[in-house]
Design a protein around this motif. Sequence first.
Motif, PDB file in Angstrom:
ATOM      1  N   ALA A   1       0.820  -1.213   0.000  1.00  0.00           N
ATOM      2  CA  ALA A   1       0.000   0.000   0.000  1.00  0.00           C
ATOM      3  C   ALA A   1       0.860   1.272   0.000  1.00  0.00           C
ATOM      4  N   ALA A   2       1.846   1.332   0.895  1.00  0.00           N
ATOM      5  CA  ALA A   2       2.652   2.547   1.022  1.00  0.00           C
ATOM      6  C   ALA A   2       3.543   2.752  -0.196  1.00  0.00           C
TER       7      ALA A   2
ATOM      8  N   ASP B   1       9.388  -5.564  -5.858  1.00  0.00           N
ATOM      9  CA  ASP B   1       8.855  -6.404  -4.774  1.00  0.00           C
ATOM     10  C   ASP B   1       9.364  -7.827  -4.997  1.00  0.00           C
ATOM     11  N   HIS B   2       9.679  -8.505  -3.932  1.00  0.00           N
ATOM     12  CA  HIS B   2      10.208  -9.868  -4.097  1.00  0.00           C
ATOM     13  C   HIS B   2       9.093 -10.899  -4.311  1.00  0.00           C
TER      14      HIS B   2
ATOM     15  N   GLY C   1      -9.486  -6.758   5.269  1.00  0.00           N
ATOM     16  CA  GLY C   1     -10.911  -6.486   5.503  1.00  0.00           C
ATOM     17  C   GLY C   1     -11.796  -7.633   5.038  1.00  0.00           C
TER      18      GLY C   1
ATOM     19  N   ASN D   1     -10.770  -2.703   4.173  1.00  0.00           N
ATOM     20  CA  ASN D   1     -11.211  -1.534   4.964  1.00  0.00           C
ATOM     21  C   ASN D   1     -10.145  -0.455   4.710  1.00  0.00           C
TER      22      ASN D   1
ATOM     23  N   THR E   1       8.915  -9.699   5.502  1.00  0.00           N
ATOM     24  CA  THR E   1      10.292  -9.959   5.939  1.00  0.00           C
ATOM     25  C   THR E   1      10.764  -8.817   6.837  1.00  0.00           C
TER      26      THR E   1
ATOM     27  N   PHE F   1      13.344  -7.180   6.225  1.00  0.00           N
ATOM     28  CA  PHE F   1      14.330  -6.506   5.373  1.00  0.00           C
ATOM     29  C   PHE F   1      14.460  -5.011   5.689  1.00  0.00           C
TER      30      PHE F   1
ATOM     31  N   GLU G   1      -2.389  -8.780  12.337  1.00  0.00           N
ATOM     32  CA  GLU G   1      -2.660  -7.876  11.217  1.00  0.00           C
ATOM     33  C   GLU G   1      -1.562  -6.840  11.055  1.00  0.00           C
TER      34      GLU G   1
ATOM     35  N   GLU H   1       4.214   0.536   7.269  1.00  0.00           N
ATOM     36  CA  GLU H   1       4.243  -0.235   8.513  1.00  0.00           C
ATOM     37  C   GLU H   1       5.644  -0.474   9.070  1.00  0.00           C
TER      38      GLU H   1
ATOM     39  N   GLY I   1      -9.192   0.436   9.496  1.00  0.00           N
ATOM     40  CA  GLY I   1      -8.841   1.209   8.304  1.00  0.00           C
ATOM     41  C   GLY I   1      -7.716   2.194   8.539  1.00  0.00           C
TER      42      GLY I   1
ATOM     43  N   PHE J   1      -4.137   1.265   6.761  1.00  0.00           N
ATOM     44  CA  PHE J   1      -4.024   1.653   5.353  1.00  0.00           C
ATOM     45  C   PHE J   1      -3.915   3.165   5.233  1.00  0.00           C
TER      46      PHE J   1
HETATM   47  C1  LIG Z   1      -5.108 -10.253   7.296  1.00  0.00           C
HETATM   48  C2  LIG Z   1      -4.889  -8.773   7.328  1.00  0.00           C
HETATM   49  C3  LIG Z   1      -5.967  -7.929   7.148  1.00  0.00           C
HETATM   50  C4  LIG Z   1      -5.782  -6.538   7.199  1.00  0.00           C
HETATM   51  N1  LIG Z   1      -6.862  -5.737   7.005  1.00  0.00           N
HETATM   52  C5  LIG Z   1      -6.697  -4.386   7.056  1.00  0.00           C
HETATM   53  C6  LIG Z   1      -7.781  -3.522   6.777  1.00  0.00           C
HETATM   54  O1  LIG Z   1      -8.871  -3.957   6.380  1.00  0.00           O
HETATM   55  N2  LIG Z   1      -7.563  -2.186   6.927  1.00  0.00           N
HETATM   56  C7  LIG Z   1      -6.349  -1.655   7.291  1.00  0.00           C
HETATM   57  O2  LIG Z   1      -6.217  -0.436   7.408  1.00  0.00           O
HETATM   58  N3  LIG Z   1      -5.291  -2.460   7.492  1.00  0.00           N
HETATM   59  C8  LIG Z   1      -5.428  -3.800   7.376  1.00  0.00           C
HETATM   60  N4  LIG Z   1      -4.351  -4.609   7.563  1.00  0.00           N
HETATM   61  C9  LIG Z   1      -3.022  -3.981   7.790  1.00  0.00           C
HETATM   62  C10 LIG Z   1      -2.463  -3.475   6.452  1.00  0.00           C
HETATM   63  O3  LIG Z   1      -2.573  -4.488   5.476  1.00  0.00           O
HETATM   64  C11 LIG Z   1      -1.003  -3.050   6.579  1.00  0.00           C
HETATM   65  O4  LIG Z   1      -0.839  -2.175   7.653  1.00  0.00           O
HETATM   66  C12 LIG Z   1      -0.535  -2.382   5.299  1.00  0.00           C
HETATM   67  O5  LIG Z   1      -0.651  -3.282   4.220  1.00  0.00           O
HETATM   68  C13 LIG Z   1       0.902  -1.905   5.417  1.00  0.00           C
HETATM   69  O6  LIG Z   1       1.312  -1.407   4.163  1.00  0.00           O
HETATM   70  P1  LIG Z   1       2.835  -1.393   3.768  1.00  0.00           P
HETATM   71  O7  LIG Z   1       2.871  -0.947   2.340  1.00  0.00           O
HETATM   72  O8  LIG Z   1       3.631  -0.651   4.750  1.00  0.00           O
HETATM   73  O9  LIG Z   1       3.320  -2.901   3.871  1.00  0.00           O
HETATM   74  P2  LIG Z   1       2.815  -4.194   3.080  1.00  0.00           P
HETATM   75  O10 LIG Z   1       1.453  -3.996   2.551  1.00  0.00           O
HETATM   76  O11 LIG Z   1       3.081  -5.330   3.965  1.00  0.00           O
HETATM   77  O12 LIG Z   1       3.781  -4.253   1.812  1.00  0.00           O
HETATM   78  C14 LIG Z   1       5.138  -4.565   1.941  1.00  0.00           C
HETATM   79  C15 LIG Z   1       5.611  -5.141   0.630  1.00  0.00           C
HETATM   80  O13 LIG Z   1       7.022  -5.308   0.697  1.00  0.00           O
HETATM   81  C16 LIG Z   1       7.359  -6.542   0.104  1.00  0.00           C
HETATM   82  N5  LIG Z   1       8.626  -6.988   0.687  1.00  0.00           N
HETATM   83  C17 LIG Z   1       8.853  -7.425   1.949  1.00  0.00           C
HETATM   84  N6  LIG Z   1      10.137  -7.759   2.096  1.00  0.00           N
HETATM   85  C18 LIG Z   1      10.733  -7.533   0.895  1.00  0.00           C
HETATM   86  C19 LIG Z   1      12.060  -7.691   0.411  1.00  0.00           C
HETATM   87  N7  LIG Z   1      13.029  -8.176   1.194  1.00  0.00           N
HETATM   88  N8  LIG Z   1      12.324  -7.371  -0.867  1.00  0.00           N
HETATM   89  C20 LIG Z   1      11.356  -6.880  -1.676  1.00  0.00           C
HETATM   90  N9  LIG Z   1      10.071  -6.723  -1.282  1.00  0.00           N
HETATM   91  C21 LIG Z   1       9.781  -7.034  -0.007  1.00  0.00           C
HETATM   92  C22 LIG Z   1       6.201  -7.468   0.435  1.00  0.00           C
HETATM   93  O14 LIG Z   1       6.130  -8.529  -0.485  1.00  0.00           O
HETATM   94  C23 LIG Z   1       5.012  -6.512   0.334  1.00  0.00           C
HETATM   95  O15 LIG Z   1       4.465  -6.506  -0.950  1.00  0.00           O
HETATM   96  C24 LIG Z   1      -4.497  -5.993   7.464  1.00  0.00           C
HETATM   97  C25 LIG Z   1      -3.412  -6.852   7.615  1.00  0.00           C
HETATM   98  C26 LIG Z   1      -3.594  -8.228   7.526  1.00  0.00           C
HETATM   99  C27 LIG Z   1      -2.387  -9.113   7.682  1.00  0.00           C
END
Ligand SMILES: Cc1cc2nc3c(=O)[nH]c(=O)nc-3n(C[C@H](O)[C@H](O)[C@H](O)COP(=O)(O)OP(=O)(O)OC[C@H]3O[C@@H](n4cnc5c(N)ncnc54)[C@H](O)[C@@H]3O)c2cc1C
Length: 394
Positions: free
Chosen positions: A15-16, A35-36, A48, A53, A172, A174, A338, A367, A377, A380
């Motif tokens: 997402a971020a 992305d890996h 969600g 959500n 991970t 990482f 989560e 995150e 929500g 996200f």
């Molecule tokens: C089951 C579940 C349900 C959820 N439902 C909700 C919801 O409804 N609403 C809400 O607000 N939040 C929800 N969350 C939380 C939300 O999904 C996360 O807080 C959000 O996705 C964080 O975004 P991000 O981009 O920081 O990390 P992530 O979405 O985790 O993305 C990180 C990315 O980095 C990649 N990555 C990791 N390590 C490496 C590496 N070494 N090399 C290359 N790529 C790598 C991963 O493959 C991933 O694609 C939920 C979480 C879970 C687990």
Amino acid sequence: MSSMVYDVIIIGAGAAGLMCAIEAGKRGKKVWLIDHAKKLCEKIRISGGGRCNFTNIHTSPENFLSSNKHFCKYALKAYTPNDFITLIEKHKIAYHEKKLGQLFCDDSAQNIIDMLLAECQAAGVIISKETGVDRIEYEAGIYHLQTTKGFAHAPSLVVATGGLSIPKIGATGFGYDVAKQFNLNIIETRAGLVPLTFTDSLLERCKELSGLSVEAAVSYNKTSFSEGFLFTHRGLSGPSILQISSCWEQGNEITINLVNNVTVETFLKEQKEESSKQDIQNILAKIMPKRLAVSICEEQNLSGRIAEIGHKKLAELAVRINHWKAKPNGTEGYRTAEVTLGGVDTKALDPQTMEVKAQKGLFFIGEVVDVTGHLGGFNFQWAWSSGYVAGQAV
Ligand SMILES: Cc1cc2nc3c(=O)[nH]c(=O)nc-3n(C[C@H](O)[C@H](O)[C@H](O)COP(=O)(O)OP(=O)(O)OC[C@H]3O[C@@H](n4cnc5c(N)ncnc54)[C@H](O)[C@@H]3O)c2cc1C
């Protein structure tokens, strides 16, 4: 091996990372988003309950946990839930408020993924999946990456690799390793928004009542959440438990009010006065599911007419229902959590850009940073907001 030059390299297409890539791309930057994982956006897909959500209209800094509770303020103001709603509406995605300001897709989380990928494409973002990073070096203002797809160089590097939750779909540590490489402090990480586990007789009760849910208020210290509450074969779950799990500390008790709107002591007195012949289980079944009423009565060794139950026993029963003290032995951990609490210490980051103050061109968003939302929500929204501000600065 190939060698490519970009303006921005973003590691992690969640997402971020996607939001940051879109914003940077719109500013004319040449962006490589890697992305890996084999399949992109798995976390959005499963979020969600499959409907994502995607934000909460009541988002405020109070909905976030961090060692610095002020850190999230700037980003949340710079990119608000309304800004994300505008994007959703531009893509004609149908959505609804489920409860408590939580917005979900009517159809499926796939709508959000399609929207983000379409925005990336429109902004000219180059996306590579199944691409890992073996080494990062910094020299003369440029980040040099050795990736599984070749060498890449850029003056801006964004780490958006998320937390440790759900390793099965690619999580991970990482991002924390990169932070350590650049001498940043990590606030200790732990699983958040996660079911709590129990042992012994309480676990047996949970197993026996598995699947049963009620509205309950769960408290720890001065924090309380009043939402759904679920018995499972491993312990306790449901929104109120997930919420409190992010505040709970190992070795301590939580307090549960199983019938939120009823003062049980008064209720029992009234019932006794109304008809002392009533069976205690039937009386409790007026304010909670019968299975739960039976289980609590068995546990308290209570049966038969309320007339035959002494005042002290009824008072204890009331406490057991309104102020049930339960001591978890742990959580289900990252396997089902989560979110991940803790992460890159915000002290090192500029809240207006997410850039490392002492390391030009290095950004941490989403995150992986020590900012964690409540359930509903907010996580996200943090991903969108932190991704957005970094996207303006890379
Ligand atoms: C089951 C579940 C349900 C959820 N439902 C909700 C919801 O409804 N609403 C809400 O607000 N939040 C929800 N969350 C939380 C939300 O999904 C996360 O807080 C959000 O996705 C964080 O975004 P991000 O981009 O920081 O990390 P992530 O979405 O985790 O993305 C990180 C990315 O980095 C990649 N990555 C990791 N390590 C490496 C590496 N070494 N090399 C290359 N790529 C790598 C991963 O493959 C991933 O694609 C939920 C979480 C879970 C687990």
